[in-house]
Design a protein around this motif. Structure first.
Motif, PDB file in Angstrom:
ATOM      1  N   ARG A   6       0.871  -1.214   0.050  1.00 11.78           N
ATOM      2  CA  ARG A   6       0.027  -0.309  -0.077  1.00 11.78           C
ATOM      3  C   ARG A   6       0.756   1.136   0.210  1.00 11.78           C
ATOM      4  O   ARG A   6       0.594   2.270  -0.345  1.00 11.78           O
ATOM      5  N   GLN A   9       1.980   1.590  -3.463  1.00 15.31           N
ATOM      6  CA  GLN A   9       0.963   2.457  -4.026  1.00 15.31           C
ATOM      7  C   GLN A   9       0.416   3.887  -3.857  1.00 15.31           C
ATOM      8  O   GLN A   9       0.664   4.632  -5.110  1.00 15.31           O
ATOM      9  N   HIS A  10       0.912   4.008  -2.550  1.00  9.01           N
ATOM     10  CA  HIS A  10       0.114   5.749  -2.732  1.00  9.01           C
ATOM     11  C   HIS A  10       1.332   6.160  -3.077  1.00  9.01           C
ATOM     12  O   HIS A  10       0.584   6.851  -2.984  1.00  9.01           O
ATOM     13  N   SER A  38     -14.623  -1.773  -1.641  1.00  7.07           N
ATOM     14  CA  SER A  38     -13.339  -2.996  -2.223  1.00  7.07           C
ATOM     15  C   SER A  38     -14.420  -4.045  -1.576  1.00  7.07           C
ATOM     16  O   SER A  38     -13.608  -4.793  -1.608  1.00  7.07           O
ATOM     17  N   THR A  45      -9.942  -3.135  -5.239  1.00  8.54           N
ATOM     18  CA  THR A  45      -9.053  -2.021  -5.725  1.00  8.54           C
ATOM     19  C   THR A  45      -7.924  -0.843  -4.537  1.00  8.54           C
ATOM     20  O   THR A  45      -8.720  -0.973  -3.406  1.00  8.54           O
ATOM     21  N   TYR A  46      -7.636  -0.080  -4.879  1.00 10.31           N
ATOM     22  CA  TYR A  46      -6.048  -0.051  -4.660  1.00 10.31           C
ATOM     23  C   TYR A  46      -7.188   1.175  -2.957  1.00 10.31           C
ATOM     24  O   TYR A  46      -7.095   1.329  -1.947  1.00 10.31           O
TER      25      TYR A  46
END
Length: 161
Positions: A6, A9-10, A38, A45-46
């Protein structure tokens, strides 16, 4: 990138949106970031949390990036809009609504849309409400249902945008 944590991704989202916002400088364009649920519609999904979406907007620090709050997604995730958004309501540029379950017009499911719209108004949201739902009835009837909910909020708070 499959398997990315995460934090990675962030960071990637902040980086890309920072570059995109820079491209918007000198224009009147506002990019909108939307978190999705999600649990039902976008499993895996992120970006599935309103707070993280607001944190990304804050990190990018650009007038050209704001949050599109899809209240349906937030509420399906079990979020409390007042506590998730709080004083960051100024980072929300648009709100979309639909009821759950089924993503139909407000008033057809279990969500208390009168209360949710009132929460957003109390936080200071003065923008428009986007209707992003699959009507259970004809379009006019479904919009009249939404109008009745909005009128009850308006009658207790002033004009709805």
């Amino acid at each position: 990138m499959p398997g990315a944590d995460r934090a990675h991704q962030h960071s990637a989202v902040v980086s890309v949106l920072s570059r995109a916002a820079k491209l918007m400088e000198g224009s009147e364009v506002t990019l909108l970031l939307e978190n999705l649920n999600s649990r039902v519609n976008h499993i895996g999904t992120y970006l599935d949390a309103t707070r993280e979406g607001l944190d990304i907007v804050r990190e990018v620090r650009s007038v050209h990036l704001r949050l599109l709050l899809d209240a349906y997604h937030a509420l399906v995730m079990g979020e409390d809009l007042a506590s998730e958004i709080g004083e960051d309501i100024d980072l929300v540029a648009h709100v979309q609504v639909a009821d759950a379950p089924g993503r139909h017009e407000p008033g057809t499911g279990v969500l208390d849309w009168e209360a949710q719209l009132r929460i957003l108004r109390n936080l200071g949201y003065t923008g428009y409400w986007g209707m992003e739902y699959l009507p259970q009835s004809d379009t006019i009837t479904s919009l009249m249902m939404v109008e009745q909910i909005a009128a009850r909020v308006e009658n207790t708070q002033g004009h709805m945008g």
